[in-house]
Structures are given as C-alpha cells and as structure tokens.
Design an enzyme around this catalytic site. Structure first.
Site, mmCIF file in Angstrom:
data_model
loop_
_atom_site.group_PDB
_atom_site.id
_atom_site.type_symbol
_atom_site.label_atom_id
_atom_site.label_comp_id
_atom_site.label_asym_id
_atom_site.label_seq_id
_atom_site.Cartn_x
_atom_site.Cartn_y
_atom_site.Cartn_z
ATOM 1 N N GLU A 1 54.320 30.793 38.739
ATOM 2 C CA GLU A 1 53.306 30.662 38.135
ATOM 3 C C GLU A 1 54.218 30.765 36.921
ATOM 4 O O GLU A 1 53.421 30.324 35.754
ATOM 5 C CB GLU A 1 52.029 32.213 38.074
ATOM 6 C CG GLU A 1 51.352 32.271 38.798
ATOM 7 C CD GLU A 1 51.980 32.427 39.838
ATOM 8 O OE1 GLU A 1 53.003 32.701 40.094
ATOM 9 O OE2 GLU A 1 51.366 32.671 41.457
ATOM 10 N N GLN B 1 44.874 42.226 45.747
ATOM 11 C CA GLN B 1 45.095 41.420 44.335
ATOM 12 C C GLN B 1 44.055 41.327 43.450
ATOM 13 O O GLN B 1 44.123 40.351 42.845
ATOM 14 C CB GLN B 1 45.373 39.384 45.400
ATOM 15 C CG GLN B 1 46.220 39.270 45.919
ATOM 16 C CD GLN B 1 46.637 38.199 45.873
ATOM 17 O OE1 GLN B 1 46.026 37.229 45.925
ATOM 18 N NE2 GLN B 1 48.460 38.211 46.510
ATOM 19 N N LYS C 1 35.502 34.542 42.071
ATOM 20 C CA LYS C 1 36.140 33.712 43.466
ATOM 21 C C LYS C 1 33.694 33.980 43.479
ATOM 22 O O LYS C 1 33.905 32.314 43.254
ATOM 23 C CB LYS C 1 35.887 34.523 44.909
ATOM 24 C CG LYS C 1 35.976 33.762 45.696
ATOM 25 C CD LYS C 1 37.411 34.151 46.681
ATOM 26 C CE LYS C 1 37.107 33.300 47.782
ATOM 27 N NZ LYS C 1 37.850 33.556 48.732
#
Lengths: 568, 162
Positions: free
Chosen positions: A55, A118, A167
């Site tokens: 990233e 995460q 999400k």
C-alpha cells in the site's frame, strides 16, 4: 437531498462518484473490508486500477501521478494493516501539499471499537497527517463526504484526505447520489480572493536594487510558472527555487540561480546574503532553507502564500499577500517597473563564475554528477525525474536542470526513502509519452523494491538510475564530516545483485563501474521506450557540495573547494 | 500570558480530536477546554484556555482556521468578556469548624448541595482566579474531591465600555 428512485449500493456509488470526479486511474490493493467496492470497480469501464505490491507503493504512485499531472491522486486500501501502510505516504503528501484521496475499507459499523479482525482506528490515526478525514457511517452520507473530500484535497493549499468506509456502508443501499449541501465553508476549497495591497507590494520590489525571487512548491500547485517568468523578466530579478520549486522557473534561464538551501548552489545562497529584497513566492521558509531569523539579513522580506498560517511562522516578513500565487502575481505585475539592475545582474554572473557547482572528475571512477549531466544532455532535459532521498536526490536536484513544472518529483518535506520508484510509476501512468526516470540509491531502492513487479505487470517504461556506493551515502557523509568517520551502521555489507534482481522482473539491467563505460551505460539505459535499470557504481566517499551544515546559516556554506579546510 | 479562545465548530464526531490533536502536534499546551452544543444543534462552542505569547496564539488561530470543521475563532480579551467556570468541591468538616465553613460559604456566594455530619458538597462559579481562591480557602478543611469544568467565555456586546 437530491434523490433518484433507484437505490444502489454504497460501493456502486463510490465507483460512480469517482467516475464523475473524472478519476481515470486508482492505485490500490484489495482486502476483506474493501471488497464490496472492488466488486463494483470490476464493472467500471472508466477507471483503471493498478494493483500494487504494497500500500505504501499505492500512495506514492498516487503522489507521483498527482504531482506530474496536476490532477487528484487516488489510492485504495483495505482496513487495518492495509490502511496503516498508507501512513508514510499520507504524511509525505501533507508535508508536500499533494492532492490525494485515500479510500480505506473499515470493519462493519457494528464491529467498530471491538478490536475486530483487521480493525484499526484509521480515522483517529490519520487526523494529524491529513488535511481532512472522515468515517462514513451511512450510505446516505457518502455523496456529501466524497464531494467535500475531493474539494478539500484539491482546493486552497492542496493536501491528502482520507475517507474510511465500513463494509456495511459499502453494501448498504442509498438513493442519495448527490450532495445537496456541503457542510464545509467555501474558503476551504474555493480559490480565495487575493488579500493585501499589490501596489504597495510591487513598490517595495521597484525600490529594490538587488531583488531576489524565492520560488517554492506553491508555484507548481498554482500553475504559476508563466506568471513567475513574466515577473522575473519584467523586474529583471534573479530567481532561486527551493527543492520543491524546481521547474517552476526554467533552470536554464539566464536569471536562474538554481536551488538554494542546505545543498543549494553557492551563488543562490550568496545571493540571499547580498539581496536587499527577497520575494517568497509559495515557499514556507523551510528550515533547510531559512535556518534563522537572520535569513536574508540585508533584505526587505515579502511573502505570497495561499496558506495564511505560513505568514510569520518561522521568519518575520515585511509585506504579505494572501491568496493563490497565480492570481497574486497577476495583480502585482501591472505595478512592477523594470528597474536598471545591471550591477546586480553582473554581480550574480560573477558569483556563478566564481562559485560554480563543482566536483572532482579525475580518475577512472564514475562520478554521479557527471553521469547525471550526461543523462540531462541525452534526454534534452525533457524527462520527468523522480528521486528517493539522500545524496542521489541532491545530485539530481543540482545537475539535472528542470525547465518545466511538474517534471521533478521528490519527497521534499518528509524526506521519504522509498518514494522514488512508486512515484515514477505513478508519473509514467499519468504521462505515458514522456521519459520517466527514477534516480535512486542502493539504500532507498530497497525500501519499495517490490514495486518492480508493478512495472513488469503493466509493461511500463520506467527508467531506473541506481547509484550504488554500498552505503547510506548521506548518512555516511554526515558521519565522515561531523562524527569523526565513525560509520555506525551506514554500510551495506550485503546488497543483492541488483542486475539479476531487475532481470527477475523482466527489466533489462546493466551495471557499469568505470568512467569509460558511461556512454555505453547511458545509451543502454535510454535506448528505447521500455523499462531499464542501470546500476552505476560510485565511490563511497563522494559527497554532496555545496553544503550548509545542519543548524548553520548561509554564511557557513561549505563549497567543494573548501573541503580541504573542513577536513583539518 | 493566558489567552481564552472561543471556537465555533461543526457538531459531529471527531471534531474534538481534530482540534485537540492540533494542539498536541504543534506542541501547544491546553490549560482547559470546555465544550457544549449551541442553540444550533449542528454547531458546538469550545472554549480553550492556553498559555502563550501573541505569536503562539496567532499561530494557533491560523492553524485552527485551516480545519474544515472550525467555523470561527475568537480571542477573548479578558476585560471585554465574561469568563466563568464551575467547580464542585466535597470537603471534610467536623463539629468545631462547621460554622466557620458555613460562614465562608455564605461570604463567597457558594451553593451548598449536600451537608452530612462530616462533609460539605458545594458548587461555586466565577472566573478562574475566584475558583482557584475558593479551593485554596477550603483546602485546610481537607478536600475529598474536586471537579472543575474548565473555563467558558462570551464577549460583551459593548466592546467600548472597558
């Protein structure tokens, strides 16, 4: 709120909003929490996604893309470790005022705060290193946040913004596709009207006998190069630029005195000491340039900046114009008179003649300065050059003359090793027809070396110029000069075979070690439009000069010819 | 020198972090911070007291104004604004000093919220100097617990009558 009848998912809306914002390319890495967005991106015909290997690579690519094109750079990461890998790039973009939109996935809203898999509080983590950030909790808020974030990133003094999308927000349905009202005030994104008195400002310049223009990165961000050139020529004033301002004024122009500061030219730094008027155009009196309040000790100081917080922050000034640089110069120009400054210009010419950039090119080793000169000649100065951080960065700044803005990509404020390779990749995607060269060192190169795969995968024509001295060169230089040659942990006792490594990624590579091989090396490296790596072995003891030792000011400048004195 | 900044901000999550984080990373120290929503549900008012010279306060103001959620920053001059803070103090008393404690409370315009055999819980509001004074006066009794709100401020409408 403007509504349509058809509800779409947040992820779909994110893709559509990016398309509507004119985003053509994004750099990213998928993961669980950002999958609904990636699933929608799969269908997009307008947005090209570049899959990176880390990233950090994604955000530096977005930076290189943004800085070379003047457009918004976009990068994508998943939650947790994906998001935290953006931290260095966000800080870099904040320091160098690069417009970046970072999009991160987040765990579902009902899992936030539970130490879920995460999960990281990326909103909290990035508060000090973004211009603006937000956690979007409802799909209905998505459109407004997108518009706010992009406007803030691009507006005023540009900078990075981060939007964090749980999400379930990406999966949730919404009919709100447009922001009917923004919560942020217009002054955060609109081009502010110039505040101050342009005539009074110009009068001080007109009265000066020895004026000097000091141009920073703000000149690039405001696309003010033509205006700066007009101002310099009309006022007959020499121009020096900061590291960030290289290219904002043609380096080959007779009025150019090159870069100033710690490793700037001796003549630029001496001009600062001698000038009676210094006009700062979009620079921030950075501590590598203006160490003390006695910066430009004999000069009236004037400052133009879009960020009011920069005025009198480190150095007190006498005249202030607040606003966009391009607009401000346009307002000053009509009042500027062309004075007779023949003596001053002659003085500058003498400084250039008596204190040139210099290095010892005898012997059979390859000097990086020499090599960069040859690359400059061969590319006719028309390449986009990115660098990493260290000696090679300063040599590139000194020996490759930048004539055009947006062609010099370097990590100025943060000094990020690992920036160069991904920045070059981003720049090449933004400028496929231009030669893009990454100048790097054996230390920096290994920090984002995995992005060689991104070059290979996209069959991208990025040129890598690797100076290898088996040392952290700049660290070594400081240790030699200021730490009595105690080379504590600055030597690489192991380096990989960089040529074989590049070849493993299908990138043609060559190593040269002798001066007689330079022409062959330059030819090999630049022969076609494909990617290539040239590894140039250079002497470990080669140093960057001139140099102002850390904590000292312009008076204490050491030139190459003073080296003997210094060693005693 | 102490300065009181009155700051209007958007009332949504994270704004407080943005503002206080700015102080942390620029190395400025906050003496007190008090936040409450205004008559407009979308807007909160923050009062921040900080120690610093005019340069520091100027920098703080400029940096605050760069935050998109900050709507207005006002530097409150002491003489032309009302500055108040509220303190709740619980302290020990006994039979011999109870009447002395009550006399002090009356004299200082202190509100008594609870009295037990061996303690008093009081409420007092005033400017920071007065609040500090009352705490000093009560200290010899034996303070059990203190809660201060931090200072809030509002400018007088008439700025000429100093």
């Amino acid at each position: 709120m403007t509504s349509t009848t058809e509800a779409i998912t947040g992820g779909r809306l994110m893709v559509e909003l990016l398309e509507e914002a004119g985003v053509e390319i994004v750099f990213g890495y998928p993961g669980g929490a950002i999958l609904p967005f990636y699933d929608e991106l799969y269908h997009s015909k307008k947005i090209k996604h570049i899959l990176v290997r880390h990233e950090q690579g994604a955000i530096h690519m977005a930076e290189g893309y943004a800085r070379s094109t003047g457009k918004l750079g976009v990068c994508i990461a998943t939650s947790g470790p994906g998001a935290t890998n953006l931290i260095t790039g966000l800080t870099d973009a904040k320091m160098d005022s690069v417009p970046i939109l970072a999009i991160t996935g987040q765990v579902a809203t009902d899992a936030i705060g539970t130490d879920a898999f995460q999960e990281a509080d990326i909103f909290g983590i990035t508060i000090p290193i973004t211009k603006y950030n937000a956690l979007i909790k409802r799909a209905d808020d998505l459109a407004r946040h997108f518009e706010e974030a992009i406007k803030i990133a691009m507006g005023g003094r540009p900078g990075p913004v981060l939007l964090d999308f749980p999400k379930d927000v990406q999966l949730g349905k919404t009919t709100v596709r447009k922001a009917s009202s923004l919560k942020i005030a217009p002054h955060h994104y609109e081009r502010p009207k110039v505040k101050g008195d342009p005539q009074e400002f110009a009068d001080a310049l007109n009265q000066a006998k020895r004026p000097l223009l000091y141009v920073g990165g703000g000149a690039i961000n405001s696309f003010a190069s033509a205006e700066i050139k007009a101002l310099a020529e009309k006022a007959n004033a020499p121009v020096t630029t900061t590291l960030m301002g290289l290219g904002a004024f043609p380096g080959t122009h007779p009025l150019s005195v090159g870069m100033l500061g710690m490793h700037g030219t001796a003549y630029a730094n001496k001009a600062v000491l001698e000038c009676d008027y210094i006009l700062n155009l979009g620079a921030r009196f950075d501590d590598r340039v203006a160490k003390y309040q006695d910066f430009a000790p004999n000069a009236v100081r004037a400052h133009v900046d879009i960020d009011a917080a920069e005025f009198n922050k480190r150095i007190n000034v006498d005249h202030i114009l607040h606003g966009d640089l391009k607009d401000a110069i346009r307002e000053i120009l009509p009042f500027v008179k062309g004075g007779d400054r023949a003596t001053w210009i002659e003085n500058i010419q003498n400084l250039k003649k008596n204190h040139p950039l210099d290095f010892d090119n005898s012997g059979d080793t390859i000097k990086p300065q020499d090599f960069l000169n040859r690359v400059y000649t061969k590319t006719k100065g028309e390449a986009i050059v990115s660098t990493d951080v260290g000696q090679h960065q300063m040599w590139a700044a000194q020996y490759y003359l930048f004539d055009k803005p947006n062609t010099w990509l370097t990590s100025g404020g943060l000094g990020t090793m690992g920036y160069g390779l991904p920045a070059a990749i981003g720049a090449k995607f933004g400028n496929p027809d231009k030669t893009v060269i990454c100048v790097t060192g054996d230390g920096s190169f290994q920090m984002c070396i995995q992005e060689l795969a991104t070059i290979a995968q996209s069959k991208l024509g990025v040129k890598i110029l690797l100076f290898n001295n088996n040392f952290l060169g700049m660290v070594r230089q400081w240790q030699e000069l200021f730490y009595e040659e105690r080379f504590s942990e600055s030597q690489w006792t192991y380096n990989p075979n960089f040529v074989k490594l590049a070849e493993a990624y299908d990138i043609p590579a060559m190593r040269i070690e002798k001066k007689s091989d330079i022409d062959k090396g330059v030819e090999f490296f630049l022969k076609d439009s494909g990617s290539a790596l040239i590894e140039v072995m250079i002497p470990a003891e080669e140093k960057v000069f001139p140099m102002i030792p850390a904590g000292k000011s312009q008076q204490d400048l050491i030139e190459f010819k003073d080296l003997g004195k210094l060693k005693k | 020198m102490k300065h009181t900044l009155s700051i209007l901000v958007n009332n949504h999550p994270g704004v407080m972090s943005h503002v206080s984080g700015l102080f942390t990373r620029r190395g400025y120290n906050i003496d007190s911070i008090a936040v409450g929503v205004t008559d407009n549900q979308e807007v909160s008012s923050m009062t921040i007291v900080l120690n610093g010279d005019d340069f520091v306060v100027g920098q703080v103001k400029n940096q605050l104004l760069k935050l998109p959620d900050v709507l207005k920053v006002q530097d409150m001059a002491y003489a032309s604004s009302v500055q108040r803070e509220l303190v709740l103090v619980s302290f020990s008393i006994n039979e011999s000093n109870r009447s002395e404690a009550l006399t002090i409370c009356n004299g200082f315009d202190v509100k008594i919220l609870e009295m037990t055999e061996d303690s008093l819980l009081i409420e007092f509001s005033g400017n920071s100097r007065q609040v500090t004074n009352i705490i000093a006066v009560l200290k010899p009794f034996g303070i059990r617990e203190i809660s201060r709100t931090g200072q809030i401020a509002i400018a007088y409408r008439n700025q000429n009558a100093v």
